[in-house]
Design an enzyme around this catalytic site. Structure first.
Site, short mmCIF file in Angstrom:
data_model
loop_
_atom_site.label_atom_id
_atom_site.label_comp_id
_atom_site.label_asym_id
_atom_site.label_seq_id
_atom_site.Cartn_x
_atom_site.Cartn_y
_atom_site.Cartn_z
N HIS A 136 14.42 41.99 110.67
CA HIS A 136 15.44 41.62 111.66
C HIS A 136 16.03 42.85 112.34
CE1 HIS A 136 16.11 37.22 110.97
NE2 HIS A 136 15.48 37.50 109.84
N GLU A 181 17.60 43.04 115.02
CA GLU A 181 18.90 42.75 115.67
C GLU A 181 20.08 43.02 114.73
OE1 GLU A 181 16.97 40.53 114.36
OE2 GLU A 181 18.13 38.86 113.55
N CYS A 237 11.23 37.13 112.72
CA CYS A 237 11.35 36.30 111.51
C CYS A 237 10.63 34.96 111.70
CB CYS A 237 12.81 36.13 111.09
SG CYS A 237 12.92 35.57 109.37
#
Ligand code: MN
Length: 243
Positions: free
Chosen positions: A215, A217, A110
């Site tokens: 993202h 994660e 990001c």
């Protein structure tokens, strides 16, 4: 020994003159699940201290966050640029340039893909909606879960990203209002959204210099491929392994 992964932190304003520094635990969790030992790097350090830390880490991770000051890519702050953390910018620009110079593995997510691109000489759209009006919606919408698939990406077949994820097309989340404009010298686009917005870059000549705009994660728990991306990075940071 697990590779040490250095993560520049962000400024958390406190009520007195001294801020706190931190980073969202989704990032440290993902890096640890992938076999790394994450180490948070404070801001406002002297260059000597920052270099001492850099010399001891095996990889550099650039996390998500607020906007980089546009002066870092030679532009003025436009009204549609978001909040800025210049202490974080300073640490990230130095660390990322050292990492690229010395071929220390670097992975950005990001804001991290944006910092990586800027540190290597590229630039950003300060706001997608204002500057790329035909683009799909990329920012987070209040109330939506962070793993919500917002748009597809097409991944270049011969890219490191495609090899790590084992896919050339994915549905991903999208939590950004800025995007890459000029791609830094030495880097190539590895993934794009259907509207052309850059969702991945990488440097072919480096051991591991990869950025993604989505993202992973936040998608670890519902897509096993996402952890592989972190594992590829941590494996590249392992100085004990063959290159
Ligand atoms: Mn997006």
């Amino acid at each position: 020994m697990k590779p040490l992964i250095g993560i520049p932190t962000r400024t958390i304003k406190d009520l007195d003159a001294f801020p706190s520094y931190g980073i969202r635990a989704t990032f440290t969790r993902a890096l640890e699940l992938a076999g790394g030992a994450p180490v948070l790097i404070p801001l406002q350090l002297s260059e000597e201290s920052l270099r001492a830390i850099f010399a001891r880490v095996d990889g550099l991770f650039l996390a998500g966050g607020i906007d980089v000051h546009p002066r870092e890519f030679g532009e003025n702050v436009e009204p549609f640029c978001g909040e800025i953390d210049t202490d974080r910018d300073a640490a990230e620009m130095n660390l990322t340039r050292w990492a690229l110079d010395q071929d220390t593995p670097v992975f950005g997510i990001c804001r991290g893909i944006q910092s990586l691109n800027i540190a290597a000489g590229g630039s950003l759209y300060q706001d997608i909606a204002a500057q790329v009006p035909a683009a799909l919606p990329h920012p987070h919408r209040k109330g939506n879960p962070y793993n919500l698939r917002a748009h597809a990406i097409e991944i270049a077949r011969d890219s490191r990203l495609a090899r790590a994820l084992g896919a050339t097309r994915l549905e991903v989340n999208s939590l950004h209002h800025q995007a890459l404009k000029q791609i830094a010298p030495g880097f190539r686009v590895s993934a794009r959204a259907p509207d052309g917005i850059v969702e991945g870059i990488e440097a072919a000549q480096k051991k591991f210099a990869v950025g993604v705009q989505f993202h992973p994660e936040w998608m670890l728990d519902d897509d096993a491929r996402m952890l592989k991306l972190f594992q590829e990075f941590v494996a590249a940071c392992d100085r004990g392994s063959a290159p």
